[in-house]
Design an enzyme around this catalytic site. Structure first.
Site, PDB file in Angstrom:
ATOM      1  N   HIS A  70       0.856  -1.195   0.000  1.00 25.61           N
ATOM      2  CA  HIS A  70       0.000   0.000   0.000  1.00 25.61           C
ATOM      3  C   HIS A  70       0.884   1.234   0.000  1.00 25.61           C
ATOM      4  O   HIS A  70       1.954   1.238   0.609  1.00 25.61           O
ATOM      5  CB  HIS A  70      -0.892   0.019   1.246  1.00 25.61           C
ATOM      6  CG  HIS A  70      -2.056   0.938   1.120  1.00 25.61           C
ATOM      7  ND1 HIS A  70      -1.970   2.290   1.350  1.00 25.61           N
ATOM      8  CD2 HIS A  70      -3.325   0.695   0.738  1.00 25.61           C
ATOM      9  CE1 HIS A  70      -3.157   2.841   1.151  1.00 25.61           C
ATOM     10  NE2 HIS A  70      -3.994   1.910   0.769  1.00 25.61           N
ATOM     11  N   ASP A 103      -7.999  -5.067  -0.270  1.00 25.02           N
ATOM     12  CA  ASP A 103      -8.479  -5.923  -1.374  1.00 25.02           C
ATOM     13  C   ASP A 103      -8.133  -7.392  -1.198  1.00 25.02           C
ATOM     14  O   ASP A 103      -8.579  -8.226  -1.996  1.00 25.02           O
ATOM     15  CB  ASP A 103      -7.879  -5.415  -2.694  1.00 25.02           C
ATOM     16  CG  ASP A 103      -8.447  -4.052  -3.058  1.00 25.02           C
ATOM     17  OD1 ASP A 103      -7.665  -3.116  -3.295  1.00 25.02           O
ATOM     18  OD2 ASP A 103      -9.695  -3.924  -3.065  1.00 25.02           O
TER      19      ASP A 103
HETATM   20  C1  SDX Z   1      -6.186   0.120  -2.996  1.00 26.58           C
HETATM   21  O1  SDX Z   1      -4.293   4.619  -2.101  1.00 26.58           O
HETATM   22  C2  SDX Z   1      -5.284   4.009  -1.475  1.00 26.58           C
HETATM   23  O2  SDX Z   1      -5.684   4.390  -0.413  1.00 26.58           O
HETATM   24  C3  SDX Z   1      -5.871   2.827  -2.233  1.00 26.58           C
HETATM   25  C4  SDX Z   1      -6.911   2.000  -1.464  1.00 26.58           C
HETATM   26  C5  SDX Z   1      -8.186   2.794  -1.223  1.00 26.58           C
HETATM   27  O3  SDX Z   1      -8.932   2.439  -0.314  1.00 26.58           O
HETATM   28  O4  SDX Z   1      -8.488   3.710  -2.058  1.00 26.58           O
HETATM   29  O5  SDX Z   1      -6.380   1.572  -0.218  1.00 26.58           O
HETATM   30  C6  SDX Z   1      -7.330   0.763  -2.269  1.00 26.58           C
HETATM   31  O6  SDX Z   1      -5.945   0.460  -4.121  1.00 26.58           O
HETATM   32  C7  SDX Z   1      -5.298  -0.860  -2.254  1.00 26.58           C
HETATM   33  C8  SDX Z   1      -4.096  -1.358  -3.123  1.00 26.58           C
HETATM   34  C9  SDX Z   1      -4.580  -2.474  -4.062  1.00 26.58           C
HETATM   35  N1  SDX Z   1      -3.505  -2.835  -4.997  1.00 26.58           N
HETATM   36  C10 SDX Z   1      -2.882  -4.033  -4.937  1.00 26.58           C
HETATM   37  O7  SDX Z   1      -3.071  -4.862  -4.036  1.00 26.58           O
HETATM   38  C11 SDX Z   1      -1.911  -4.295  -6.096  1.00 26.58           C
HETATM   39  C12 SDX Z   1      -0.592  -4.881  -5.547  1.00 26.58           C
HETATM   40  N2  SDX Z   1       0.097  -3.799  -4.789  1.00 26.58           N
HETATM   41  C13 SDX Z   1       0.950  -2.944  -5.490  1.00 26.58           C
HETATM   42  O8  SDX Z   1       1.005  -2.907  -6.853  1.00 26.58           O
HETATM   43  C14 SDX Z   1       1.506  -1.769  -4.708  1.00 26.58           C
HETATM   44  O9  SDX Z   1       1.808  -2.211  -3.459  1.00 26.58           O
HETATM   45  C15 SDX Z   1       0.645  -0.525  -4.637  1.00 26.58           C
HETATM   46  C16 SDX Z   1       0.220  -0.078  -5.984  1.00 26.58           C
HETATM   47  C17 SDX Z   1      -0.566  -0.784  -3.785  1.00 26.58           C
HETATM   48  C18 SDX Z   1       1.470   0.562  -3.970  1.00 26.58           C
HETATM   49  O10 SDX Z   1       2.473   0.894  -4.840  1.00 26.58           O
HETATM   50  P1  SDX Z   1       3.586   1.997  -4.471  1.00 26.58           P
HETATM   51  O11 SDX Z   1       3.257   2.702  -3.221  1.00 26.58           O
HETATM   52  O12 SDX Z   1       3.816   2.812  -5.703  1.00 26.58           O
HETATM   53  O13 SDX Z   1       4.821   1.167  -4.139  1.00 26.58           O
HETATM   54  P2  SDX Z   1       5.813   0.563  -5.214  1.00 26.58           P
HETATM   55  O14 SDX Z   1       5.046   0.013  -6.358  1.00 26.58           O
HETATM   56  O15 SDX Z   1       6.883   1.558  -5.500  1.00 26.58           O
HETATM   57  O16 SDX Z   1       6.447  -0.671  -4.392  1.00 26.58           O
HETATM   58  C19 SDX Z   1       7.518  -0.428  -3.476  1.00 26.58           C
HETATM   59  C20 SDX Z   1       8.364  -1.689  -3.579  1.00 26.58           C
HETATM   60  C21 SDX Z   1       8.739  -2.035  -5.025  1.00 26.58           C
HETATM   61  O17 SDX Z   1       9.952  -2.761  -4.983  1.00 26.58           O
HETATM   62  P3  SDX Z   1      11.328  -1.927  -5.342  1.00 26.58           P
HETATM   63  O18 SDX Z   1      11.124  -1.332  -6.732  1.00 26.58           O
HETATM   64  O19 SDX Z   1      11.478  -0.873  -4.277  1.00 26.58           O
HETATM   65  O20 SDX Z   1      12.402  -3.000  -5.314  1.00 26.58           O
HETATM   66  O21 SDX Z   1       7.601  -2.824  -3.097  1.00 26.58           O
HETATM   67  C22 SDX Z   1       7.398  -3.731  -4.167  1.00 26.58           C
HETATM   68  C23 SDX Z   1       7.682  -2.999  -5.464  1.00 26.58           C
HETATM   69  O22 SDX Z   1       8.151  -3.916  -6.446  1.00 26.58           O
HETATM   70  N3  SDX Z   1       5.999  -4.147  -4.098  1.00 26.58           N
HETATM   71  C24 SDX Z   1       5.559  -5.389  -4.284  1.00 26.58           C
HETATM   72  C25 SDX Z   1       4.171  -5.329  -4.093  1.00 26.58           C
HETATM   73  N4  SDX Z   1       3.805  -4.079  -3.810  1.00 26.58           N
HETATM   74  C26 SDX Z   1       4.934  -3.353  -3.819  1.00 26.58           C
HETATM   75  N5  SDX Z   1       6.208  -6.527  -4.590  1.00 26.58           N
HETATM   76  C27 SDX Z   1       5.455  -7.629  -4.698  1.00 26.58           C
HETATM   77  N6  SDX Z   1       4.108  -7.658  -4.514  1.00 26.58           N
HETATM   78  C28 SDX Z   1       3.435  -6.536  -4.217  1.00 26.58           C
HETATM   79  N7  SDX Z   1       2.142  -6.556  -4.038  1.00 26.58           N
END
Ligand code: SDX
Length: 431
Positions: free
Chosen positions: A307, A365
């Site tokens: 998140h 989710d």
């Molecule tokens: C919702 O914003 C809100 O409030 C949203 C929400 C709401 O109520 O409105 O809470 C609802 O959208 C919840 C999120 C649902 N999405 C997912 O579950 C999809 C999987 N999660 C991700 O794609 C990710 O965690 C996000 C999109 C939720 C957050 O992305 P960020 O903050 O941009 O973080 P990032 O993508 O830069 O990740 C940071 C690191 C990365 O690794 P590095 O590049 O630093 O090496 O963490 C890793 C990412 O690769 N990472 C994951 C991961 N989520 C982040 N690695 C594996 N699996 C994951 N799920």
């Protein structure tokens, strides 16, 4: 309330003071407007990782402590003691309603659930297998072609009627989309039923037999809508604010939010979680998928984990996980294996250094789809369910933005890295 300013020294040695402003909770903000005016530089923050876009009094999140407050009330207390319509009133008006206020609000919503009959004809034009989110965004956008009497964004009464209309009609539109996919006749709303009971009968009743509403299902949906109702300046809410800042009509602004919510990085994740769990299939395959999620060369991510704000447990995920136990038990549904798989996946991930270092916890989710599925809601409808809950948050933020005294259009700038100015070359001179 202001504190001392931050002092910066520019490359040419000049001093810049950036005023600091404090909210009632959470980090202070730096007012950076003068950076461009005085220094001709922009700030640069792709994805808005550290950028406050507005001032708001609606929802507060502390991502480190896993705190979520709606108008100051902890979501855990609202989940335990309130109802979705009461929470909707709270988000829209800022205070919990009195009994008479809640009764009036409930009656108003109940008596606005029908659609203009012309809107129903849209559904006959969609393919039978159209994704319900595509239908939802299209039909909600079309509301601006019907409800011309609530398009004046500067008229408080019209803003109120818009709010009641969109809150009341979203479930009806959602259910109509599901009925198209199911090949079943549309079921009209009933004013004698509560918000979630009405949605259940519009989703699952058929003309061929009586439909008995399951109270556990109605209670589970009400709680899920409370937990999805708002979440500060998330992607879809910021989209509604951005679209609304141009002065467009509110229905089009909400339709923009629905489109943003659909993405798998946002509200589309609940549908993606179920597909991922089905792909994992068995707990013995969990290590393979966790390894894929950790592989930087593999685009696969563990859906429902991570998140932007929560670097601790998403408080909503904890509540939903507890509700899974109750719903599966009382519904006696066969989805326990999927829930068991989700619990096993959470256990493995939370012990893994990669997830620990990156503070990746289950988010809202991760478990919600288990419940939707146990209630008989198809996977393609999961994000539609998210939209039903979130609509009141979108409306509350839209109204807060529209009624700001210093309202202005949102228009970010950029770091330009394209070609410098050059002259046109006639086609016959191009190599
Ligand atoms: C919702 O914003 C809100 O409030 C949203 C929400 C709401 O109520 O409105 O809470 C609802 O959208 C919840 C999120 C649902 N999405 C997912 O579950 C999809 C999987 N999660 C991700 O794609 C990710 O965690 C996000 C999109 C939720 C957050 O992305 P960020 O903050 O941009 O973080 P990032 O993508 O830069 O990740 C940071 C690191 C990365 O690794 P590095 O590049 O630093 O090496 O963490 C890793 C990412 O690769 N990472 C994951 C991961 N989520 C982040 N690695 C594996 N699996 C994951 N799920």
């Amino acid at each position: 309330m202001s504190k001392e300013a931050y002092k910066l020294t520019s490359p040419d040695g000049s001093e810049i003071e950036l005023p600091v402003r404090s909210g009632t909770l959470g980090p202070d903000v730096l007012e950076i407007g003068r950076l461009y005016r005085d220094q001709r530089v922009f700030t640069y923050d792709p994805g808005f990782m550290a950028t406050g876009s507005c001032e708001s009094t609606i929802t507060f999140i502390d991502g480190d402590e896993g705190i979520l407050l709606y108008r100051g009330y902890p979501v855990e207390q609202l989940a335990k003691y309130s109802s979705f319509l009461e929470v909707a009133y709270l988000l829209l008006h800022g205070e919990l309603p009195t009994p008479s206020e809640l009764e009036k609000f409930d009656t108003t919503v109940r008596t606005h659930t029908m659609l203009n009959e012309g809107m129903l004809r849209f559904f006959t034009g969609f393919r039978y297998d159209a994704h319900p989110m595509a239908m939802l965004s299209a039909v909600v956008g079309s509301m601006s072609a019907y409800y011309h009497d609530t398009m004046d964004i500067d008229n408080a009464e019209q803003r109120d009627i818009f709010a009641h209309r969109i809150l009341a009609k979203l479930p009806t539109i959602a259910a109509a989309a599901h009925k198209l996919n199911a090949g079943q006749p549309f079921i009209y709303p009933r004013n004698d039923l509560g918000y979630t009971e009405n949605l259940l009968q519009m989703l699952f009743a058929v003309p061929a037999e009586p439909y008995e509403i399951n109270s556990v299902a109605a209670e589970a949906l009400d709680l899920l809508f409370i937990l999805h109702a708002d979440h500060e300046q998330n992607c879809s809410t910021s989209t509604v604010r951005m679209a609304g800042s141009s002065g467009t009509n509110p229905y089009s602004a909400i339709a923009a939010g629905i489109s943003a919510l659909w993405g798998p990085a946002h509200g589309g994740a609940n549908e993606a979680v179920l597909r991922m769990l089905r792909e994992i299939g068995d707990a013995k395959n969990i290590p393979k998928f966790v390894a894929k999620a950790k592989d930087r060369d593999d685009p696969f991510r563990l859906m429902g984990f991570g998140h932007r704000v929560y670097k601790n447990f998403d408080p909503r995920a904890t509540i939903i996980r507890e509700m899974c136990h109750k719903v599966l038990k009382q519904m006696g549904r066969k989805d326990a294996p999927l829930f068991d798989l989700a619990l096993a996946l959470e256990e493995v991930a939370l012990k893994d250094d990669y997830f620990i270092e990156k503070n990746l916890y289950p988010n809202v989710d991760f478990y919600s789809g288990i419940i939707y599925r146990a209630l008989g809601i198809p996977t393609s409808m999961f994000t539609v369910m998210f939209a039903i809950g979130r609509t009141v948050g979108w409306v509350a933020h839209w109204r807060e933005m529209i009624t700001e005294s210093n309202r202005r259009i949102s228009r970010p700038r950029q770091l330009y890295r394209g070609p410098v100015q050059r002259d046109y070359v006639a086609i016959e001179k191009r190599k």
